[in-house]
Design a protein around this motif. Structure first.
Motif, PDB file in Angstrom:
ATOM      1  N   VAL A  82     -21.422  45.911  39.512  1.00 17.78           N
ATOM      2  CA  VAL A  82     -22.395  45.002  38.719  1.00 17.78           C
ATOM      3  C   VAL A  82     -23.695  45.565  39.057  1.00 17.78           C
ATOM      4  N   ILE A  83     -24.203  46.147  37.794  1.00 21.29           N
ATOM      5  CA  ILE A  83     -25.507  46.990  37.944  1.00 21.29           C
ATOM      6  C   ILE A  83     -26.242  46.028  37.343  1.00 21.29           C
ATOM      7  N   ASN A  84     -27.182  45.388  38.007  1.00 16.60           N
ATOM      8  CA  ASN A  84     -28.208  44.038  37.334  1.00 16.60           C
ATOM      9  C   ASN A  84     -29.193  44.254  37.721  1.00 16.60           C
ATOM     10  N   THR A  85     -30.062  43.936  36.523  1.00 14.46           N
ATOM     11  CA  THR A  85     -31.529  43.802  36.822  1.00 14.46           C
ATOM     12  C   THR A  85     -31.758  42.555  37.736  1.00 14.46           C
ATOM     13  N   PRO A  86     -32.847  42.991  38.886  1.00 16.24           N
ATOM     14  CA  PRO A  86     -33.041  41.636  39.937  1.00 16.24           C
ATOM     15  C   PRO A  86     -33.397  40.516  39.148  1.00 16.24           C
ATOM     16  N   LYS A  87     -32.828  39.206  39.635  1.00 12.48           N
ATOM     17  CA  LYS A  87     -33.500  37.858  39.220  1.00 12.48           C
ATOM     18  C   LYS A  87     -32.530  37.652  37.883  1.00 12.48           C
ATOM     19  N   CYS A  88     -31.381  38.309  37.825  1.00 18.96           N
ATOM     20  CA  CYS A  88     -30.580  37.965  36.495  1.00 18.96           C
ATOM     21  C   CYS A  88     -29.369  37.743  36.992  1.00 18.96           C
ATOM     22  N   GLY A  89     -29.121  36.859  38.048  1.00 17.93           N
ATOM     23  CA  GLY A  89     -27.685  36.345  38.638  1.00 17.93           C
ATOM     24  C   GLY A  89     -27.368  37.203  39.611  1.00 17.93           C
ATOM     25  N   THR A  90     -27.847  38.109  39.986  1.00 20.48           N
ATOM     26  CA  THR A  90     -27.335  39.167  41.060  1.00 20.48           C
ATOM     27  C   THR A  90     -26.589  38.203  42.112  1.00 20.48           C
ATOM     28  N   GLY A  91     -27.338  37.469  42.924  1.00 23.85           N
ATOM     29  CA  GLY A  91     -26.669  36.789  44.179  1.00 23.85           C
ATOM     30  C   GLY A  91     -25.469  35.858  43.737  1.00 23.85           C
ATOM     31  N   TRP A 102     -37.315  34.987  33.267  1.00 19.66           N
ATOM     32  CA  TRP A 102     -37.346  36.095  34.243  1.00 19.66           C
ATOM     33  C   TRP A 102     -38.503  36.243  35.074  1.00 19.66           C
ATOM     34  N   ILE A 103     -39.645  36.428  34.235  1.00 19.31           N
ATOM     35  CA  ILE A 103     -40.953  36.945  35.008  1.00 19.31           C
ATOM     36  C   ILE A 103     -41.183  35.923  35.953  1.00 19.31           C
ATOM     37  N   PRO A 104     -41.160  34.707  35.681  1.00 21.80           N
ATOM     38  CA  PRO A 104     -41.604  33.804  36.863  1.00 21.80           C
ATOM     39  C   PRO A 104     -40.516  33.629  37.871  1.00 21.80           C
ATOM     40  N   VAL A 106     -20.884  45.270  35.676  1.00 18.19           N
ATOM     41  CA  VAL A 106     -21.268  43.921  35.351  1.00 18.19           C
ATOM     42  C   VAL A 106     -22.701  43.934  35.352  1.00 18.19           C
ATOM     43  N   THR A 107     -23.365  43.591  34.202  1.00 15.85           N
ATOM     44  CA  THR A 107     -24.917  43.463  34.245  1.00 15.85           C
ATOM     45  C   THR A 107     -25.156  42.197  33.612  1.00 15.85           C
ATOM     46  N   ALA A 108     -26.314  41.795  33.332  1.00 16.68           N
ATOM     47  CA  ALA A 108     -26.912  40.579  32.893  1.00 16.68           C
ATOM     48  C   ALA A 108     -28.084  40.548  32.360  1.00 16.68           C
ATOM     49  N   ILE A 109     -28.601  39.880  31.396  1.00 16.27           N
ATOM     50  CA  ILE A 109     -29.926  39.673  30.923  1.00 16.27           C
ATOM     51  C   ILE A 109     -30.351  38.344  30.849  1.00 16.27           C
ATOM     52  N   ARG A 110     -31.609  38.188  30.728  1.00 15.83           N
ATOM     53  CA  ARG A 110     -32.251  36.737  30.822  1.00 15.83           C
ATOM     54  C   ARG A 110     -33.579  36.709  30.260  1.00 15.83           C
ATOM     55  N   ASP A 111     -33.812  35.492  29.483  1.00 14.18           N
ATOM     56  CA  ASP A 111     -35.060  35.521  28.667  1.00 14.18           C
ATOM     57  C   ASP A 111     -36.242  35.503  29.666  1.00 14.18           C
ATOM     58  N   PRO A 112     -37.059  36.709  29.082  1.00 13.96           N
ATOM     59  CA  PRO A 112     -38.478  36.755  29.919  1.00 13.96           C
ATOM     60  C   PRO A 112     -39.145  35.649  30.358  1.00 13.96           C
ATOM     61  N   ARG A 113     -39.167  34.755  29.559  1.00 13.94           N
ATOM     62  CA  ARG A 113     -39.892  33.351  29.839  1.00 13.94           C
ATOM     63  C   ARG A 113     -39.405  32.819  31.189  1.00 13.94           C
ATOM     64  N   HIS A 115     -44.283  22.703  38.754  1.00 13.30           N
ATOM     65  CA  HIS A 115     -45.114  23.677  38.582  1.00 13.30           C
ATOM     66  C   HIS A 115     -44.146  24.958  37.903  1.00 13.30           C
ATOM     67  N   TYR A 116     -43.272  25.230  38.703  1.00 14.87           N
ATOM     68  CA  TYR A 116     -42.428  26.552  38.345  1.00 14.87           C
ATOM     69  C   TYR A 116     -41.866  26.239  37.117  1.00 14.87           C
ATOM     70  N   VAL A 117     -41.349  25.361  36.549  1.00 13.57           N
ATOM     71  CA  VAL A 117     -40.786  24.905  35.086  1.00 13.57           C
ATOM     72  C   VAL A 117     -41.885  25.209  34.231  1.00 13.57           C
ATOM     73  N   ALA A 118     -43.222  24.818  34.507  1.00 11.82           N
ATOM     74  CA  ALA A 118     -44.181  25.144  33.653  1.00 11.82           C
ATOM     75  C   ALA A 118     -44.485  26.371  33.301  1.00 11.82           C
ATOM     76  N   LEU A 119     -44.023  27.330  34.210  1.00 13.11           N
ATOM     77  CA  LEU A 119     -44.426  28.657  33.923  1.00 13.11           C
ATOM     78  C   LEU A 119     -43.237  29.145  32.616  1.00 13.11           C
ATOM     79  N   TYR A 120     -42.224  28.474  32.507  1.00 14.16           N
ATOM     80  CA  TYR A 120     -41.366  28.661  31.380  1.00 14.16           C
ATOM     81  C   TYR A 120     -42.035  28.736  29.853  1.00 14.16           C
ATOM     82  N   GLN A 121     -43.093  27.934  29.967  1.00 15.02           N
ATOM     83  CA  GLN A 121     -43.872  27.544  28.709  1.00 15.02           C
ATOM     84  C   GLN A 121     -45.277  28.121  28.747  1.00 15.02           C
ATOM     85  N   TYR A 122     -45.442  29.131  29.591  1.00  9.39           N
ATOM     86  CA  TYR A 122     -46.512  29.829  29.836  1.00  9.39           C
ATOM     87  C   TYR A 122     -47.002  30.500  28.592  1.00  9.39           C
ATOM     88  N   SER A 123     -47.985  30.630  28.148  1.00 13.94           N
ATOM     89  CA  SER A 123     -48.677  31.392  27.182  1.00 13.94           C
ATOM     90  C   SER A 123     -49.213  32.689  27.312  1.00 13.94           C
TER      91      SER A 123
END
Length: 322
Positions: A75-84, A158-160, A149-156, A287-295
């Motif tokens: 499972v070769i995966n980007t950090p914070k894309c469901g690795t755990g 993923w970055i938060p 195994v690898t995964a991708i995540r919406d940057p909106r 506050h954290y969820v608000a980052l999903y709509q960060y401009s």
């Protein structure tokens, strides 16, 4: 509905061992410091360094690879894309021994039941090295099957998530802060971590997709959408490092389908989702969820894309409309 026909025919696995590899490359040391607690511990003792070469004559022979035929799933995966969650799922499903995990260089190996192995790492180079050594270990016997195994995540989202994994972000988990203070801290973090975000994007997924013959991220995401959150690619080069391996490419936005997908692709696997950030940090959940709509400002985007010159980041952002 999840399209499982490809998965069923492509990967009828009887036992699976997993190598969990997330994204790191030439800048892995900086990225390790950047991601903090998310990274796999790479400190090794002298005897563990011997095990990194997977010497079958090692004095710790009980901890070396199973000689029985099973499956090696990387499972070769980007950090914070469901690795755990993926790692925990495979370790539980294949009855791996957490206490007997072997610390290799930038990777963690677990021996599992029925000849399967689980390895977690955030570095393609480390995963490739372990794959080669495992194959040498099994050269005289029946080879293990190989799944990446690898995964991708919406940057909106993923970055938060990257932000909250760092010491700066973790400090907010139980803090009393206003929305404006939290958003300002996020902006300040972005302004000094653009290069590290670029490394986190570029070091795993683009390399794996190229290795397995994907035309582009955009074309592969089209297949992922059609299948209900996943695609499977075969390694096209019979002489390549990943010869006879298959790549399972998952989309986190369809993680509600992962249990069905993984049960069909890897029989016996029961997907276990990790606790969400809003559950682990309820005090700042809003506050954290608000980052999903960060401009994101043009200045922030320029820092994360190297002024548009980092094609991997530009394509990643583009497929998600950022």
């Amino acid at each position: 509905m999840v399209n499982i026909r490809l998965a069923t025919s492509a990967l009828a696995l009887t036992g699976v061992s997993v190598l969990l590899i997330s994204k790191h490359g030439s800048a892995n040391e900086n990225l390790n410091r950047f991601l903090g607690a998310e990274e796999v511990e790479s400190t090794t003792t002298t005897s563990q360094r011997k095990l990194a070469r997977l010497d079958p004559r090692s004095v710790q022979k009980k901890k070396t690879l199973n000689r029985k035929s099973g499956t090696l799933a990387l499972v070769i995966n980007t950090p914070k894309c469901g690795t755990g969650g993926l790692s925990k799922t495979l370790q539980i499903s294949y009855k791996c021994s957490t206490r007997d995990g072997i610390h290799l260089k930038n990777a963690l190996l677990h021996n599992c039941a029925k000849g399967n192995d689980v390895v977690r790492t955030h570095e393609v180079q480390a995963g490739t090295r372990v794959l080669q050594e495992l194959r040498e270990e099994h050269a005289s016997g029946q080879p293990q099957r190989c799944v990446v195994v690898t995964a991708i995540r919406d940057p909106r989202t993923w970055i938060p998530s990257l932000f909250m994994q760092t010491p700066q972000g973790q400090a907010f988990c139980d803090a009393d802060v206003t929305r404006s203070q939290y958003l300002q801290a996020y902006h300040d973090w972005l302004m000094v971590n653009g290069g590290r975000i670029q490394s986190a994007v570029a070091n795993v997924r683009p390399k794996l997709l190229a290795e397995f013959g994907a035309e582009s991220l955009a074309s592969e995401m089209s297949r992922v959408d059609q299948n209900g959150g996943y695609s499977i690619l075969n390694q096209p080069d019979p002489q390549g490092v990943y010869a006879d391996c298959q790549l399972l490419f998952l989309q986190m936005e369809r993680s509600e389908n992962w249990a069905t997908i993984m049960a069909e692709v890897m029989p016996g696997v029961e997907y276990k989702k990790n606790k969400s950030r809003t559950e682990s940090c309820p005090k700042i959940a809003d506050h954290y969820v608000a980052l999903y709509q960060y401009s994101y400002s043009q200045e922030e985007l320029a820092l994360m894309t190297d002024g548009g010159r980092n094609i991997d980041v530009v394509e990643y952002f583009s497929v998600y409309g950022l």
